[in-house]
Design an enzyme around this catalytic site. Structure first.
Site, mmCIF file in Angstrom:
data_model
loop_
_atom_site.group_PDB
_atom_site.id
_atom_site.type_symbol
_atom_site.label_atom_id
_atom_site.label_comp_id
_atom_site.label_asym_id
_atom_site.label_seq_id
_atom_site.Cartn_x
_atom_site.Cartn_y
_atom_site.Cartn_z
ATOM 1 N N GLU A 38 4.185 6.354 4.441
ATOM 2 C CA GLU A 38 2.802 6.078 4.028
ATOM 3 C C GLU A 38 1.950 7.266 4.458
ATOM 4 O O GLU A 38 2.138 7.806 5.548
ATOM 5 C CB GLU A 38 2.298 4.785 4.685
ATOM 6 N N ARG A 95 -9.025 1.830 -1.749
ATOM 7 C CA ARG A 95 -8.078 2.952 -1.686
ATOM 8 C C ARG A 95 -8.684 4.177 -1.027
ATOM 9 O O ARG A 95 -7.966 5.036 -0.526
ATOM 10 C CB ARG A 95 -7.576 3.288 -3.089
ATOM 11 N N TYR A 121 -4.155 -8.288 -4.602
ATOM 12 C CA TYR A 121 -2.698 -8.482 -4.621
ATOM 13 C C TYR A 121 -2.399 -9.972 -4.819
ATOM 14 O O TYR A 121 -3.049 -10.830 -4.203
ATOM 15 C CB TYR A 121 -2.076 -8.048 -3.288
HETATM 16 C C1 3EB Z 1 -0.527 -0.700 0.357
HETATM 17 O O1 3EB Z 1 -0.928 0.092 -0.493
HETATM 18 C C2 3EB Z 1 0.194 -0.132 1.547
HETATM 19 O O2 3EB Z 1 -3.672 -3.631 5.242
HETATM 20 O O3 3EB Z 1 -5.286 -2.281 5.787
HETATM 21 C C3 3EB Z 1 -2.266 0.638 3.099
HETATM 22 C C4 3EB Z 1 -3.557 0.797 3.594
HETATM 23 C C5 3EB Z 1 -1.593 -0.550 3.318
HETATM 24 C C6 3EB Z 1 -4.189 -0.238 4.303
HETATM 25 C C7 3EB Z 1 -4.197 -2.512 5.221
HETATM 26 C C8 3EB Z 1 -2.227 -1.572 4.025
HETATM 27 C C9 3EB Z 1 -3.519 -1.425 4.516
HETATM 28 O O4 3EB Z 1 -0.658 -1.925 0.230
HETATM 29 C C10 3EB Z 1 -0.196 -0.754 2.831
#
Ligand code: 3EB
Length: 357
Positions: free
Chosen positions: A332, A222, A209
């Protein structure tokens, strides 16, 4: 109870089984590795100490809150490394810990928490993280110039790097939610073999990111596939939300966020099937985190339309009240399941087998 009856009640090793709290609490402790109990207690069920609470209020639960239990594959040993309690069974380790905030900020706390976690892995020999559950209060609030989730990300990533763990490609599956309580709570599973990390082609890997979302990226993949046999595996799908590329989409539109989240989940499942195992979203057992409790029924309704009211997904779904790690996200979903080989596919050990049409 006979051995067979206990086995039936506990479930099969190498996979989670979802029980009510009351049923989970009655399982023989020497037959379970560990587990998570979802929802705040609203009755007198006292949890056994191998079951780690996820203290977010359960929504839409007609009767009792649920728990995910990982049956033991062998003799269970338990202990502590610092404040971290752990149990292992020869194949996997389940750990849990709660840290109090000490006023030095979440970056320092997350770094310390993950440093202790990695000490546990080093001491016990279960070196490879598979799945992490992170819970912290006021996740979207400012922590002194930086959002608390972003502070947490900074400390977490640095601890992964310091420990020589995969902080980028190959990071474990995870979720990070805001709960309405106090302290930083970690629950985790680790093993002796390297899980296969899965990414979503619709999304930028979270560990990549851009800096708009904080100075350090989050540390997770993921999904993670953990092989339990040459043609069977357990799939842990990380928290998944309405993000395309790296951007939140459908701000303020609950139904559209759910639909986008489902497209992301389907994409992760399609990637995971490249491992040669027949993972299906509708057969998985989700935890659905909802920011506004008043929207929980609408979330369930939309999911039922998409997955079918009689799907395993809908019958087993757990709904929890939590803050999502971006303030513009309303929902989520994380999920998991165990499955065996796709017809016509010869799975190779941990590597990617091509799916035939
Ligand atoms: C995302 O896709 C949503 O910081 O461990 C999802 C899964 C999310 C894990 C983490 C954050 C985390 O960014 C947020």
């Amino acid at each position: 109870m006979s051995v067979v009856q206990v086995q039936d009640a506990v479930g099969t090793p190498g996979r989670f089984a979802r029980h009510t709290w009351a049923d989970a609490a009655r399982l023989p402790a020497d037959r379970v590795l560990g587990g998570l109990a979802y929802g705040v207690a609203d009755d007198d069920v006292s949890l056994p100490d191998w079951l780690a609470p996820v203290p977010a209020a359960a929504l839409l639960s007609d009767d009792r809150a649920h728990a995910d239990v990982w049956p033991a594959a062998g003799r269970v040993r338990e202990g502590r490394t610092g404040s971290i309690r752990w149990r292992h069974d020869g194949q996997h380790l389940f750990g849990a810990v709660e840290f109090e905030e000490d006023g030095r900020g979440l970056e320092v706390l997350a770094h310390r928490a993950y440093r202790d976690l990695f000490s546990t892995l080093a001491d016990t020999g279960y070196a490879h993280l598979m799945r992490l559950w992170n819970y912290l209060p006021r996740i979207n609030e400012d922590g002194g110039g930086l959002e608390r989730y972003r502070q947490f990300n900074a400390g977490r990533q640095q601890a992964f790097i310091d420990a020589g763990q995969a902080a980028f490609e190959g990071a474990p599956a995870a979720c990070a939610l805001g709960f309405h309580g106090e302290g930083l709570l970690l629950r985790f599973m680790a093993g002796r073999t390297v899980p296969v990390a899965i990414e979503n082609p619709r999304q930028v890997p979270a560990w990549r990111y851009p800096a708009d979302y904080g100075p350090r990226a989050p540390t997770f993949s993921r999904a993670a596939v953990v092989r339990t046999a040459s043609d069977a595996a357990h799939l842990f799908v990380s928290g998944t939300a309405s993000i395309v590329g790296h951007a939140t989409v459908h701000e303020g539109d609950l139904d559209a966020q759910i639909d986008e989240t489902l497209r992301n989940l389907e994409a992760v499942f399609a990637e995971s099937r490249r491992s040669g195992v027949a993972f299906s979203l509708a057969d998985s057992e989700p935890v659905v985190y909802v920011r506004h409790p008043a929207q929980a029924a609408a979330v369930r309704h939309r999911l039922a339309q998409a997955l079918g009211p009689q799907s395993r997904f809908m019958r087993q779904a757990v709904y929890l009240h939590a803050d999502i790690c971006r303030s513009d996200l309303l929902v989520e979903i994380e999920t998991h399941l165990h499955a065996s080989g796709l017809p016509g596919v010869t799975a190779t050990d941990g590597s990617v087998a091509e799916e035939r049409a």
